[in-house]
Design a protein around this motif. Sequence first.
Motif, PDB file in Angstrom:
ATOM      1  N   LYS A 181       3.985  10.349  -7.248  1.00 32.17           N
ATOM      2  CA  LYS A 181       4.981  10.715  -8.261  1.00 32.17           C
ATOM      3  C   LYS A 181       4.326  10.898  -9.621  1.00 32.17           C
ATOM      4  N   SER A 182       3.366  10.041  -9.938  1.00 30.80           N
ATOM      5  CA  SER A 182       2.722  10.102 -11.260  1.00 30.80           C
ATOM      6  C   SER A 182       1.860  11.348 -11.434  1.00 30.80           C
ATOM      7  N   VAL A 183       1.332  11.891 -10.326  1.00 33.84           N
ATOM      8  CA  VAL A 183       0.487  13.088 -10.415  1.00 33.84           C
ATOM      9  C   VAL A 183       1.216  14.331  -9.913  1.00 33.84           C
ATOM     10  N   ASN A 184       2.506  14.159  -9.628  1.00 34.67           N
ATOM     11  CA  ASN A 184       3.352  15.278  -9.195  1.00 34.67           C
ATOM     12  C   ASN A 184       2.791  15.981  -7.957  1.00 34.67           C
ATOM     13  N   ARG A 185       2.451  15.162  -6.961  1.00 38.95           N
ATOM     14  CA  ARG A 185       1.926  15.701  -5.707  1.00 38.95           C
ATOM     15  C   ARG A 185       2.782  15.235  -4.534  1.00 38.95           C
ATOM     16  N   LEU A 226       0.832  -1.201   0.000  1.00 36.97           N
ATOM     17  CA  LEU A 226       0.000   0.000   0.000  1.00 36.97           C
ATOM     18  C   LEU A 226       0.868   1.253   0.000  1.00 36.97           C
ATOM     19  N   LYS A 227       1.900   1.261   0.826  1.00 39.82           N
ATOM     20  CA  LYS A 227       2.811   2.402   0.906  1.00 39.82           C
ATOM     21  C   LYS A 227       3.440   2.677  -0.466  1.00 39.82           C
ATOM     22  N   ASN A 228       3.927   1.625  -1.100  1.00 41.90           N
ATOM     23  CA  ASN A 228       4.553   1.796  -2.406  1.00 41.90           C
ATOM     24  C   ASN A 228       3.570   2.315  -3.444  1.00 41.90           C
ATOM     25  N   SER A 229       2.332   1.845  -3.351  1.00 36.89           N
ATOM     26  CA  SER A 229       1.329   2.289  -4.333  1.00 36.89           C
ATOM     27  C   SER A 229       1.006   3.771  -4.157  1.00 36.89           C
ATOM     28  N   VAL A 230       0.958   4.233  -2.917  1.00 34.34           N
ATOM     29  CA  VAL A 230       0.713   5.655  -2.662  1.00 34.34           C
ATOM     30  C   VAL A 230       1.867   6.495  -3.196  1.00 34.34           C
ATOM     31  N   GLU A 231       3.078   6.080  -2.897  1.00 30.89           N
ATOM     32  CA  GLU A 231       4.253   6.840  -3.329  1.00 30.89           C
ATOM     33  C   GLU A 231       4.376   6.869  -4.851  1.00 30.89           C
ATOM     34  N   GLY A 261     -13.164  21.651  -4.521  1.00 29.12           N
ATOM     35  CA  GLY A 261     -11.886  20.955  -4.481  1.00 29.12           C
ATOM     36  C   GLY A 261     -11.061  21.228  -5.726  1.00 29.12           C
ATOM     37  N   GLU A 262      -9.772  21.065  -5.614  1.00 31.82           N
ATOM     38  CA  GLU A 262      -8.867  21.321  -6.741  1.00 31.82           C
ATOM     39  C   GLU A 262      -8.230  20.034  -7.263  1.00 31.82           C
ATOM     40  N   HIS A 263      -7.326  19.445  -6.498  1.00 31.15           N
ATOM     41  CA  HIS A 263      -6.738  18.185  -6.972  1.00 31.15           C
ATOM     42  C   HIS A 263      -7.447  16.995  -6.321  1.00 31.15           C
ATOM     43  N   TYR A 264      -7.867  16.071  -7.163  1.00 29.57           N
ATOM     44  CA  TYR A 264      -8.489  14.826  -6.705  1.00 29.57           C
ATOM     45  C   TYR A 264      -7.999  13.705  -7.610  1.00 29.57           C
ATOM     46  N   SER A 265      -7.449  12.683  -7.016  1.00 26.80           N
ATOM     47  CA  SER A 265      -7.051  11.506  -7.798  1.00 26.80           C
ATOM     48  C   SER A 265      -7.130  10.275  -6.913  1.00 26.80           C
ATOM     49  N   VAL A 266      -7.186   9.123  -7.563  1.00 29.08           N
ATOM     50  CA  VAL A 266      -7.377   7.859  -6.846  1.00 29.08           C
ATOM     51  C   VAL A 266      -6.192   6.936  -7.113  1.00 29.08           C
ATOM     52  N   VAL A 267      -5.639   6.390  -6.050  1.00 27.54           N
ATOM     53  CA  VAL A 267      -4.552   5.422  -6.164  1.00 27.54           C
ATOM     54  C   VAL A 267      -5.142   4.108  -6.689  1.00 27.54           C
ATOM     55  N   PRO A 268      -4.592   3.545  -7.746  1.00 28.16           N
ATOM     56  CA  PRO A 268      -5.111   2.247  -8.215  1.00 28.16           C
ATOM     57  C   PRO A 268      -5.003   1.190  -7.120  1.00 28.16           C
ATOM     58  N   CYS A 269      -5.902   0.239  -7.142  1.00 29.32           N
ATOM     59  CA  CYS A 269      -5.781  -0.888  -6.219  1.00 29.32           C
ATOM     60  C   CYS A 269      -4.498  -1.655  -6.522  1.00 29.32           C
TER      61      CYS A 269
END
Length: 345
Positions: free
Chosen positions: A197-201, A188-193, A312-320
């Motif tokens: 990185k992919s959304v530059n946040r 889970l930690k790796n998926s968040v990180e 809201g401004e930035h909203y994105s979802v981490v893939p499962c």
Amino acid sequence: MKYFTEPKPNHEKPEANVGVLLVNLGTPSATDYFSMRRYLKQFLSDPRVVEVNRAVWWFVLNIILLSFIPFRSAKNYKKIWNRAINESPLLTTTRAQTEKLQAAFKGQKVVVDFAMRYGEPSIEEKIKELKAKKCKKILIFPLYPQYSAVTTASVCDNAFDALKKVRWMPAIKVASPYYKHPKYINALKNSVEKHLKSVNRSLKDTKLICSYHGIPKRYFENGDPYPCHCTKTTMDLQKALKLNNDQIDLVYQSRFGKEEWMQPYFDKHIEELPSKGTKNIIVISPAFAADCVETLEELQIAGAEDFSEHGGEHYSVVPCLNDNDDSIDMLKTLIEEELTGFTVD
């Protein structure tokens, strides 16, 4: 009761394998009304899912709800349907997880397959297939990190119902929930990180929302440990990411009906965040082993629209975790731990 006919044993060349049956929630076979109705009827008829008077619920479900909710659900499924091969993303991903795990156990007496609690392929069908592949022992592996009677126990109910029809019973083991396993938390930690990185946040200016499928509050009060497992997962993920309490929230999604469910509710929570100064969020759904309608439509599409409409401004979802390398490595480790002392000669 009629029992399955068993093949005659081959005493000259006895073979024995151990089967691993991955089980996820389920999926309709198509998005038309009748396919949706069939799937939803099976799902909502499960007394583990809806704990109310059965006679009353039969009338409400069959006479009222199933006259219109298949249309509503079909609309959501059509938004995320895998049109290339005409199936739901959950089915596509679960098959991929199975194939990669089977490859990971190449050369061992381990047969990996998958089933769905609702819809196809069924648990009964897959138990028969594993027995046909000489599996004398079967590990039932519910793909639910956090235990709930609604999910894990329902898988057990269905598996044991299927086994009632078996004449030569295989040895059975059910995998433990893995809500706090280090490999799971690290994945889970790796998926968040990776997503950040992919959304530059960065989580310095973006809040992490951990969204879990909800259950009625009454179920928790009657002894279901699911919310405790969700809290532990969130706490461990917070520690792994080195976040303060104000950088991460736990919420529950996908409620239906008028009964009170576990709170905070996902939709209401994200609607309030912009007015409180939080305009950048990313959402992760740790309870789902594979992306499905709840993550792809409810979170990615509806959630994004809702958050934007409320400022809201930035909203994105981490893939499962799906079938990524961390996921397969984690699942292989969990299976190996469960198979310790449960292998075949």
